[in-house]
Design a protein around this motif. Sequence first.
Motif, PDB file in Angstrom:
ATOM      1  N   LYS A  20       0.800  -1.231   0.000  1.00 37.99           N
ATOM      2  CA  LYS A  20       0.000   0.000   0.000  1.00 37.99           C
ATOM      3  C   LYS A  20       0.832   1.280   0.000  1.00 37.99           C
ATOM      4  O   LYS A  20       0.271   2.359  -0.069  1.00 37.99           O
ATOM      5  CB  LYS A  20      -0.924   0.010   1.220  1.00 37.99           C
ATOM      6  N   ILE A  21       2.143   1.171   0.106  1.00 40.66           N
ATOM      7  CA  ILE A  21       2.978   2.368   0.155  1.00 40.66           C
ATOM      8  C   ILE A  21       3.528   2.649  -1.237  1.00 40.66           C
ATOM      9  O   ILE A  21       4.295   1.858  -1.795  1.00 40.66           O
ATOM     10  CB  ILE A  21       4.134   2.209   1.163  1.00 40.66           C
ATOM     11  N   HIS A  22       3.109   3.786  -1.806  1.00 37.34           N
ATOM     12  CA  HIS A  22       3.556   4.213  -3.128  1.00 37.34           C
ATOM     13  C   HIS A  22       3.934   5.689  -3.008  1.00 37.34           C
ATOM     14  O   HIS A  22       3.082   6.530  -2.714  1.00 37.34           O
ATOM     15  CB  HIS A  22       2.450   4.029  -4.162  1.00 37.34           C
ATOM     16  N   ILE A  23       5.204   5.985  -3.227  1.00 37.59           N
ATOM     17  CA  ILE A  23       5.693   7.353  -3.044  1.00 37.59           C
ATOM     18  C   ILE A  23       6.242   7.854  -4.371  1.00 37.59           C
ATOM     19  O   ILE A  23       7.063   7.188  -5.007  1.00 37.59           O
ATOM     20  CB  ILE A  23       6.794   7.406  -1.969  1.00 37.59           C
ATOM     21  N   TYR A  24       5.808   9.040  -4.769  1.00 39.67           N
ATOM     22  CA  TYR A  24       6.270   9.673  -5.999  1.00 39.67           C
ATOM     23  C   TYR A  24       6.838  11.033  -5.615  1.00 39.67           C
ATOM     24  O   TYR A  24       6.181  11.809  -4.925  1.00 39.67           O
ATOM     25  CB  TYR A  24       5.119   9.837  -6.988  1.00 39.67           C
ATOM     26  N   CYS A  25       8.045  11.315  -6.070  1.00 45.72           N
ATOM     27  CA  CYS A  25       8.713  12.543  -5.643  1.00 45.72           C
ATOM     28  C   CYS A  25       9.632  13.041  -6.745  1.00 45.72           C
ATOM     29  O   CYS A  25      10.350  12.253  -7.358  1.00 45.72           O
ATOM     30  CB  CYS A  25       9.522  12.259  -4.375  1.00 45.72           C
ATOM     31  N   GLY A  26       9.602  14.326  -6.976  1.00 42.03           N
ATOM     32  CA  GLY A  26      10.568  14.915  -7.890  1.00 42.03           C
ATOM     33  C   GLY A  26      11.933  14.928  -7.225  1.00 42.03           C
ATOM     34  O   GLY A  26      12.051  15.200  -6.036  1.00 42.03           O
ATOM     35  N   PHE A  61      14.927   2.832   4.173  1.00 42.37           N
ATOM     36  CA  PHE A  61      14.282   2.011   5.195  1.00 42.37           C
ATOM     37  C   PHE A  61      13.400   0.943   4.564  1.00 42.37           C
ATOM     38  O   PHE A  61      13.469  -0.231   4.913  1.00 42.37           O
ATOM     39  CB  PHE A  61      13.449   2.889   6.146  1.00 42.37           C
ATOM     40  N   LEU A  62      12.551   1.347   3.622  1.00 43.67           N
ATOM     41  CA  LEU A  62      11.603   0.412   3.020  1.00 43.67           C
ATOM     42  C   LEU A  62      12.300  -0.721   2.271  1.00 43.67           C
ATOM     43  O   LEU A  62      11.844  -1.860   2.291  1.00 43.67           O
ATOM     44  CB  LEU A  62      10.639   1.149   2.090  1.00 43.67           C
ATOM     45  N   GLY A  83       6.494  -4.074  -0.376  1.00 40.57           N
ATOM     46  CA  GLY A  83       5.713  -4.417  -1.556  1.00 40.57           C
ATOM     47  C   GLY A  83       5.118  -3.254  -2.312  1.00 40.57           C
ATOM     48  O   GLY A  83       4.161  -3.433  -3.050  1.00 40.57           O
ATOM     49  N   GLY A  84       5.663  -2.067  -2.150  1.00 40.10           N
ATOM     50  CA  GLY A  84       5.142  -0.898  -2.857  1.00 40.10           C
ATOM     51  C   GLY A  84       6.149  -0.370  -3.853  1.00 40.10           C
ATOM     52  O   GLY A  84       6.912  -1.131  -4.436  1.00 40.10           O
TER      53      GLY A  84
END
Length: 107
Positions: A19-25, A42-43, A52-53
């Motif tokens: 469930k963890i999805h991170i989008y960053c410039g 960490f992830l 699992g993201g």
Amino acid sequence: MLHILKRDWATLGPKLQGKIHIYCGDMDNYYLNNAVYLMEDFLKGVKNPSYGGEVTYGDRAEHCWNGDPNQPNYISRLRYNTMYIPKILKRIEESAPKGADLTSWKY
């Protein structure tokens, strides 16, 4: 948030897996990409369960980059639904209970 995840991964990890999805410039105007690098480290290292993201960086992208490498932010912000619905549907299919109806709602 990173502190809480580190402290409580044994409890939170199973609930957050996939469930963890991170989008960053990678050129965030507020330098928030630096915090995302720490979170990603960490992830990548967590086990039992793995997260699992995904963590994705926009090349030379600014604050609020949202995961579309093919469009500038001012366009991709208008199409969140078309970007994320396939990911949401995949998650539903992967986590649905046995015997769940996974066909009647697809058009």
